[in-house]
Enzyme design. Structure first.
Site, short mmCIF file in Angstrom:
data_model
loop_
_atom_site.label_atom_id
_atom_site.label_comp_id
_atom_site.label_asym_id
_atom_site.label_seq_id
_atom_site.Cartn_x
_atom_site.Cartn_y
_atom_site.Cartn_z
N ASP A 164 0.84 -1.19 0.00
CA ASP A 164 0.00 0.00 0.00
C ASP A 164 0.88 1.26 0.00
O ASP A 164 1.91 1.30 0.69
CB ASP A 164 -0.87 -0.02 1.27
CG ASP A 164 -1.75 1.21 1.41
OD1 ASP A 164 -2.71 1.32 0.63
OD2 ASP A 164 -1.47 2.05 2.29
N GLU A 190 1.80 -0.46 -5.11
CA GLU A 190 0.85 0.56 -5.52
C GLU A 190 1.60 1.87 -5.76
O GLU A 190 1.86 2.62 -4.82
CB GLU A 190 -0.23 0.73 -4.45
CG GLU A 190 -1.37 1.58 -4.94
CD GLU A 190 -1.95 2.49 -3.89
OE1 GLU A 190 -3.04 3.02 -4.12
OE2 GLU A 190 -1.31 2.70 -2.84
C1 LM2 Z 1 -3.81 3.87 -0.16
N1 LM2 Z 1 -2.98 3.66 -1.08
O1 LM2 Z 1 -1.90 4.40 -1.23
C2 LM2 Z 1 -5.07 3.11 -0.06
O2 LM2 Z 1 -5.30 2.37 -1.24
C3 LM2 Z 1 -6.16 4.07 0.25
O3 LM2 Z 1 -7.40 3.42 0.30
C4 LM2 Z 1 -5.86 4.74 1.60
O4 LM2 Z 1 -6.78 5.82 1.85
C5 LM2 Z 1 -4.48 5.38 1.59
N2 LM2 Z 1 -3.55 4.85 0.68
C6 LM2 Z 1 -3.87 5.26 2.97
O5 LM2 Z 1 -3.51 3.92 3.21
C7 LM2 Z 1 -7.93 5.48 2.58
C8 LM2 Z 1 -9.03 6.52 2.32
C9 LM2 Z 1 -8.71 7.84 3.00
C10 LM2 Z 1 -8.48 7.61 4.48
C11 LM2 Z 1 -7.28 6.65 4.59
C12 LM2 Z 1 -6.90 6.33 6.03
O6 LM2 Z 1 -9.16 6.72 0.91
O7 LM2 Z 1 -9.85 8.71 2.84
O8 LM2 Z 1 -8.21 8.83 5.14
O9 LM2 Z 1 -7.62 5.39 3.97
O10 LM2 Z 1 -7.95 5.71 6.70
C13 LM2 Z 1 -9.02 9.12 6.30
C14 LM2 Z 1 -9.86 10.37 6.09
C15 LM2 Z 1 -8.94 11.58 5.88
C16 LM2 Z 1 -7.99 11.75 7.08
C17 LM2 Z 1 -7.23 10.41 7.28
C18 LM2 Z 1 -6.34 10.43 8.53
O11 LM2 Z 1 -10.70 10.17 4.95
O12 LM2 Z 1 -9.73 12.77 5.75
O13 LM2 Z 1 -7.02 12.77 6.78
O14 LM2 Z 1 -8.17 9.32 7.45
O15 LM2 Z 1 -7.09 10.61 9.70
C19 LM2 Z 1 -7.12 13.98 7.52
#
Ligand code: LM2
Ligand code: CA
Length: 534
Positions: A164, A190
């Protein structure tokens, strides 16, 4: 997953399954899917289960000939929250017994800005991705913890890792972690391609295979346009990873959720047949290692998968509409991909619009109709004469001695046939079978309501019931509708698992809901199963 490996993935010929991040993660109690991308500690107490369940899954998958890949989140820890699914307490820069403040690049910390991608590769790899605490992957201590975690998974039987956010880890750091791994797990990274960006996929191909993000963007472009252009599809199209190092996919858990207007958006399950046809093309055309995505249905793009109290994910049920179970729709094409390995494309046909067809050596042939009208014509298939099952739908294709076949490809559907893919059973009642020694006649009577064009089949773990491959399922006769009937000779004294399926006019398959049905055949004589579709 354990059940699916045995029932579907193994029999279909899928090589491996990539599972969601199995580490103990920050918990949002099931309200979102993305909390699993915030690791709290390296144990297997996650929202998906525990270490026992994980090990059982690996053993079951291996027993079915399917490898297991883990989504490894090693660039960062959390950005929010304080408790994990496993009941562990942490804070953003402090994970008791694992990491503390000095293991992160947080003095001072910085957050990756959009403009960094083009201008500043250092910030892309050392600042925080969406404010997630960025591990100091330059440190020997951190590298040891990460390698230790991956090696524990390898010891449990894991065969490969999706790394990831690999783009956010310097290739030298990743190479150093790789050097500490036991065995030789398959690595796929990735690294999201962006034009003119500082960090490029080519910087990583020396470490492992790399995800080809341009592929999905092109599939969306073509399948929502005219697919005749695909004739020349390949590296010359501006793909970001060479064919022999690329992992291709029509969508993944991130891209399926992008707003359709964005240029990094892809097709997803909501596109129905268009999505299906793009996946058929991916599995039929030689480019990279294809990965079929199978997730859960959603309308809120943040929503988590079906779960019980506390957000613990419940067992997947392919019949309740809450999971796409898309891998089942591609089961026949997984077999096609395997059967045509190593052959090249020939016998290209297109109608100068949205219908294409091509062969793969003398091993397979496919036609894809992405248009709105049915097409019937005589195609050159390149295949030896014979009758082959349509593994992309239903029905069969009979190839004559000259390698040609007259085929109808209905609108928005595909026909794919390959050597080793036997003829589909004729959808008429089989005459009373003569029972040979060691076998018994089993009659299946299923009360099932259908609409015009749908047919009912029985499929199960016995070879006579198609080894769970819908393409080889046994057709039931509708002569006594709504009771669908067939009699099959099965081995005597054996426990048989089975289900009824409906094959839809568009070629898709609807499965009965879980659990599997099962019974034991008698030592001699006959047996009748009287069932009602569920
Ligand atoms: C990835 N690949 O590089 C994953 O495929 C992707 O799904 C992940 O994002 C990302 N990297 C981190 O591993 C997802 C999602 C984000 C989410 C993160 C962390 O798309 O929206 O972020 O997981 O759970 C969330 C909140 C965001 C906040 C963050 C940290 O949406 O607003 O940032 O948590 O608290 C302030
Ligand atoms: Ca980083």
């Amino acid at each position: 997953m354990a059940r699916e490996c045995v029932d579907v993935l193994g029999p279909a010929g899928y090589g491996a399954v990539q599972v969601s991040p199995p580490h103990d993660s920050m918990s949002k109690g099931g309200s979102v899917w993305w909390d699993v991308y915030q690791p709290a500690r390296y144990t297997l107490t996650s929202k998906f289960g525990d270490e026992n369940a994980f090990k059982n899954m690996i053993d079951a998958c291996h027993g079915a000939g399917v490898k297991v890949h883990v989504d490894a989140v090693v660039n960062h820890m959390t950005g929010q929250g304080s408790t994990s699914y496993g009941g562990y307490s942490f804070s953003k820069y402090n994970y008791p017994g694992l990491y503390s403040s000095w293991d992160f690049r947080n003095s001072p910390s910085c957050v990756i800005d959009d403009e960094d991608y083009k201008k500043n590769g250092w910030r892309v790899q050392n600042c925080e991705l969406v404010s997630l605490a960025d591990l100091d992957t330059g440190s020997g201590y951190v590298r040891d913890r990460i390698a230790g975690w991956l090696n524990r998974l390898t010891a449990l039987g894991v065969d490969g890792f999706r790394i990831d956010a690999a783009k956010h880890i310097h290739p030298d750091d990743l190479a150093a972690i790789k050097a500490k791994l036991t065995g030789s797990p398959y690595l796929h990274l990735e690294v999201i391609y962006g034009e003119g960006e500082a960090v490029q996929p080519s910087q990583y191909t020396g470490i492992g295979d790399v995800h080809e993000f341009v592929f999905g963007r092109k599939m969306k472009e073509q399948f929502t346009g005219q697919i005749k252009w695909l004739r020349t599809f390949g590296e010359s199209w501006g793909l970001s990873v060479p064919a022999d190092r690329a992992v291709t996919f029509v969508d993944n858990h991130d891209t399926e959720r992008k707003d359709a207007s964005k240029n990094d958006a892809t097709l997803n399950y909501k596109y129905g047949d268009t999505y299906k046809l793009a996946n058929v093309f991916m599995l039929a055309w030689p480019y990279g290692t294809p990965r079929v995505y199978s997730g859960f249905t959603w309308s809120d793009k943040e929503a988590g998968p079906p779960s019980a109290n506390g957000g613990f994910v419940t067992d997947t049920d392919c019949g309740n509409g809450r999971w796409t179970c898309f891998h089942r729709q591609m089961a026949g094409m997984a077999g096609f991909h395997k059967a045509v390995a190593g052959t090249s494309v020939a016998d290209w046909y297109d109608n100068d619009d949205n219908v294409i067809a091509f062969s793969r050596g003398n091993k397979g042939w496919v036609a894809i109709n992405n248009g709105s009208g049915s097409v019937t014509r005589t195609f050159t298939t390149g295949l030896p004469a014979g009758t082959y099952a349509n593994v992309a739908g239903s029905g069969s294709v009979t190839v004559g001695s000259g390698g040609t076949a007259s085929v109808t490809v209905p609108a928005k559907s595909a026909v794919a046939v390959h050597v080793g893919g036997g003829p589909t059973p004729t959808p008429t009642a089989t005459p009373s079978p003569t029972v040979s020694p060691g076998r018994v006649a089993a009659s299946f009577n299923a009360n099932a309501t259908t609409y015009w064009g749908q047919n009912v089949f029985v499929v199960g773990d016995a070879a006579e019931l198609g080894s769970w491959n819908p393409a080889n399922a046994v057709a039931l006769s509708a002569a006594d509708y709504p009771v669908w009937k067939a009699t099959v000779n099965l081995p005597a004294g054996r426990t048989i698992s089975y289900k009824y399926i409906k094959k839809n006019p568009d070629g898709s398959v609807t499965w009965e809901s879980d659990p599997d049905r099962s019974f034991t055949t008698p030592a001699t004589g006959t047996v009748t199963r009287t069932d009602t579709w569920r």
